[in-house]
Design a protein around this motif. Structure first.
Motif, mmCIF file in Angstrom:
data_model
loop_
_atom_site.group_PDB
_atom_site.id
_atom_site.type_symbol
_atom_site.label_atom_id
_atom_site.label_comp_id
_atom_site.label_asym_id
_atom_site.label_seq_id
_atom_site.Cartn_x
_atom_site.Cartn_y
_atom_site.Cartn_z
ATOM 1 N N MET A 6 0.855 -1.182 0.000
ATOM 2 C CA MET A 6 0.000 0.000 0.000
ATOM 3 C C MET A 6 0.892 1.234 0.000
ATOM 4 S SD MET A 6 -3.007 1.210 0.051
ATOM 5 C CE MET A 6 -4.134 2.376 0.715
ATOM 6 N N ARG A 7 0.785 2.033 -1.024
ATOM 7 C CA ARG A 7 1.571 3.271 -1.140
ATOM 8 C C ARG A 7 1.120 4.242 -0.072
ATOM 9 N NH1 ARG A 7 4.402 7.290 -2.020
ATOM 10 N NH2 ARG A 7 4.894 8.212 -4.027
ATOM 11 N N VAL A 8 2.063 4.890 0.580
ATOM 12 C CA VAL A 8 1.736 5.881 1.605
ATOM 13 C C VAL A 8 2.309 7.239 1.204
ATOM 14 C CG1 VAL A 8 1.645 4.195 3.475
ATOM 15 C CG2 VAL A 8 3.791 5.379 2.994
ATOM 16 N N VAL A 9 1.716 8.263 1.735
ATOM 17 C CA VAL A 9 2.195 9.627 1.532
ATOM 18 C C VAL A 9 3.266 9.884 2.584
ATOM 19 C CG1 VAL A 9 1.566 12.058 1.491
ATOM 20 C CG2 VAL A 9 -0.075 10.348 0.704
ATOM 21 N N THR A 10 4.492 10.119 2.135
ATOM 22 C CA THR A 10 5.585 10.370 3.079
ATOM 23 C C THR A 10 5.587 11.826 3.523
ATOM 24 O OG1 THR A 10 7.212 10.981 1.403
ATOM 25 C CG2 THR A 10 6.986 8.611 1.917
ATOM 26 N N LEU A 11 6.286 12.083 4.603
ATOM 27 C CA LEU A 11 6.409 13.448 5.096
ATOM 28 C C LEU A 11 7.097 14.329 4.058
ATOM 29 C CD1 LEU A 11 6.100 15.557 7.320
ATOM 30 C CD2 LEU A 11 8.259 14.706 8.302
ATOM 31 N N ALA A 12 8.122 13.802 3.407
ATOM 32 C CA ALA A 12 8.829 14.585 2.381
ATOM 33 C C ALA A 12 7.894 14.935 1.223
ATOM 34 C CB ALA A 12 10.046 13.814 1.867
ATOM 35 N N GLU A 13 7.103 13.962 0.770
ATOM 36 C CA GLU A 13 6.157 14.232 -0.321
ATOM 37 C C GLU A 13 5.101 15.238 0.111
ATOM 38 O OE1 GLU A 13 6.108 9.986 -2.679
ATOM 39 O OE2 GLU A 13 5.034 10.131 -0.786
ATOM 40 N N ALA A 14 4.596 15.073 1.330
ATOM 41 C CA ALA A 14 3.587 16.000 1.841
ATOM 42 C C ALA A 14 4.152 17.410 1.931
ATOM 43 C CB ALA A 14 3.081 15.530 3.204
ATOM 44 N N GLY A 15 5.405 17.534 2.351
ATOM 45 C CA GLY A 15 6.043 18.838 2.410
ATOM 46 C C GLY A 15 6.175 19.467 1.035
ATOM 47 N N SER A 16 6.514 18.650 0.045
ATOM 48 C CA SER A 16 6.611 19.155 -1.330
ATOM 49 C C SER A 16 5.251 19.599 -1.847
ATOM 50 C CB SER A 16 7.193 18.077 -2.248
ATOM 51 O OG SER A 16 8.534 17.816 -1.897
ATOM 52 N N MET A 17 4.198 18.862 -1.486
ATOM 53 C CA MET A 17 2.849 19.247 -1.913
ATOM 54 C C MET A 17 2.432 20.557 -1.250
ATOM 55 S SD MET A 17 0.732 15.698 -2.301
ATOM 56 C CE MET A 17 1.554 14.672 -1.095
ATOM 57 N N TRP A 109 -3.406 6.233 -6.132
ATOM 58 C CA TRP A 109 -2.318 5.341 -6.519
ATOM 59 C C TRP A 109 -2.919 3.984 -6.860
ATOM 60 C CZ3 TRP A 109 -0.014 0.880 -4.275
ATOM 61 C CH2 TRP A 109 1.175 0.488 -4.891
ATOM 62 N N GLU A 110 -2.709 3.557 -8.089
ATOM 63 C CA GLU A 110 -3.209 2.276 -8.582
ATOM 64 C C GLU A 110 -4.690 2.056 -8.257
ATOM 65 O OE1 GLU A 110 -0.636 -0.983 -7.516
ATOM 66 O OE2 GLU A 110 0.970 -0.211 -8.784
ATOM 67 N N GLY A 111 -5.499 3.073 -8.539
ATOM 68 C CA GLY A 111 -6.947 2.956 -8.362
ATOM 69 C C GLY A 111 -7.450 3.086 -6.938
ATOM 70 N N ARG A 112 -6.577 3.450 -6.013
ATOM 71 C CA ARG A 112 -6.980 3.610 -4.609
ATOM 72 C C ARG A 112 -6.652 5.022 -4.133
ATOM 73 N NH1 ARG A 112 -4.705 -1.633 -1.386
ATOM 74 N NH2 ARG A 112 -5.813 -3.190 -2.601
ATOM 75 N N VAL A 113 -7.477 5.517 -3.257
ATOM 76 C CA VAL A 113 -7.179 6.795 -2.618
ATOM 77 C C VAL A 113 -6.223 6.509 -1.467
ATOM 78 C CG1 VAL A 113 -8.117 8.740 -1.325
ATOM 79 C CG2 VAL A 113 -9.386 7.827 -3.261
ATOM 80 N N VAL A 114 -5.051 7.143 -1.510
ATOM 81 C CA VAL A 114 -4.041 6.918 -0.485
ATOM 82 C C VAL A 114 -3.733 8.172 0.329
ATOM 83 C CG1 VAL A 114 -2.993 4.991 -1.723
ATOM 84 C CG2 VAL A 114 -2.156 7.317 -2.122
ATOM 85 N N GLY A 115 -4.474 9.229 0.059
ATOM 86 C CA GLY A 115 -4.288 10.465 0.801
ATOM 87 C C GLY A 115 -5.115 11.569 0.189
ATOM 88 N N GLY A 116 -4.948 12.751 0.738
ATOM 89 C CA GLY A 116 -5.678 13.903 0.224
ATOM 90 C C GLY A 116 -4.968 15.186 0.590
ATOM 91 N N VAL A 117 -5.254 16.218 -0.173
ATOM 92 C CA VAL A 117 -4.705 17.544 0.102
ATOM 93 C C VAL A 117 -5.870 18.522 0.175
ATOM 94 C CG1 VAL A 117 -4.254 17.998 -2.346
ATOM 95 C CG2 VAL A 117 -3.033 19.300 -0.631
ATOM 96 N N GLY A 118 -5.806 19.439 1.122
ATOM 97 C CA GLY A 118 -6.839 20.448 1.270
ATOM 98 C C GLY A 118 -6.222 21.824 1.367
ATOM 99 N N VAL A 119 -6.825 22.782 0.682
ATOM 100 C CA VAL A 119 -6.360 24.170 0.695
ATOM 101 C C VAL A 119 -7.548 25.064 0.998
ATOM 102 C CG1 VAL A 119 -5.364 26.041 -0.685
ATOM 103 C CG2 VAL A 119 -4.520 23.691 -0.974
ATOM 104 N N THR A 120 -7.331 26.053 1.832
ATOM 105 C CA THR A 120 -8.402 26.994 2.171
ATOM 106 C C THR A 120 -7.823 28.370 2.455
ATOM 107 O OG1 THR A 120 -10.439 27.221 3.471
ATOM 108 C CG2 THR A 120 -8.443 26.636 4.683
ATOM 109 N N GLY A 121 -8.655 29.386 2.291
ATOM 110 C CA GLY A 121 -8.259 30.749 2.640
ATOM 111 C C GLY A 121 -8.451 31.766 1.552
ATOM 112 N N ALA A 122 -8.498 31.331 0.300
ATOM 113 C CA ALA A 122 -8.688 32.288 -0.795
ATOM 114 C C ALA A 122 -10.132 32.795 -0.788
ATOM 115 C CB ALA A 122 -8.369 31.628 -2.129
#
Length: 140
Positions: A6-17, A109-122
């Motif tokens: 199962m692919r996971v969202v790493t801290l480094a990837e999350a920081g880049s996002m 990732w490969e047809g599965r939701v493995v995380g999410g990103v949310g943005v707010t404030g605009a």
């Protein structure tokens, strides 16, 4: 017996996002908060621009959580969650944690939701959506 990876969202990837979302916000001239969650809706990373709204920590993470929980972008839920819509009242589910306006996108990732990103404030949710999509593009 085989073990499925199962692919996971790493801290480094999350920081880049987060960085990508903030860069997109800077180009648009808006101040936002961004949160990245894993497949269970648990926070991996969060950043808030100086001067961004005080509700950002709750709303950004809520949008990311909602995108994971519903396997779709949050702007796709707005109309359905409005009075008379098939999902009316959704925003009250999960202890009020669902946020049903634009700015949350799932990470696939490969047809599965493995995380999410949310943005707010605009001031305009379309800017939140664009910044979230910029973050998700880093994942893709």
């Amino acid at each position: 017996m085989t073990m499925e990876f199962m692919r996971v969202v790493t801290l480094a990837e999350a920081g880049s996002m987060c960085a990508a979302a903030l860069a997109a916000a800077g180009r648009r001239g808006v101040r936002v908060s961004v949160g990245v969650v894993d497949a269970g809706g648990n926070l991996v990373a969060f950043q808030r621009m100086d001067g961004a709204e005080i509700a950002g920590p709750e709303l950004a993470v809520g949008k990311a959580y909602t995108a994971v929980a519903n396997s779709c972008a949050t702007h796709e839920l707005t109309e359905a969650a409005a009075p008379g819509g098939g999902l009316y009242g959704l925003q009250a589910a999960s202890g009020g944690r669902y946020v049903v306006f634009g700015g949350g996108v799932p990470l696939w990732w490969e047809g599965r939701v493995v995380g999410g990103v949310g943005v707010t404030g605009a001031p305009d949710a379309a800017d939140d959506v664009a910044c979230a999509e910029a973050a998700a593009a880093v994942w893709e």
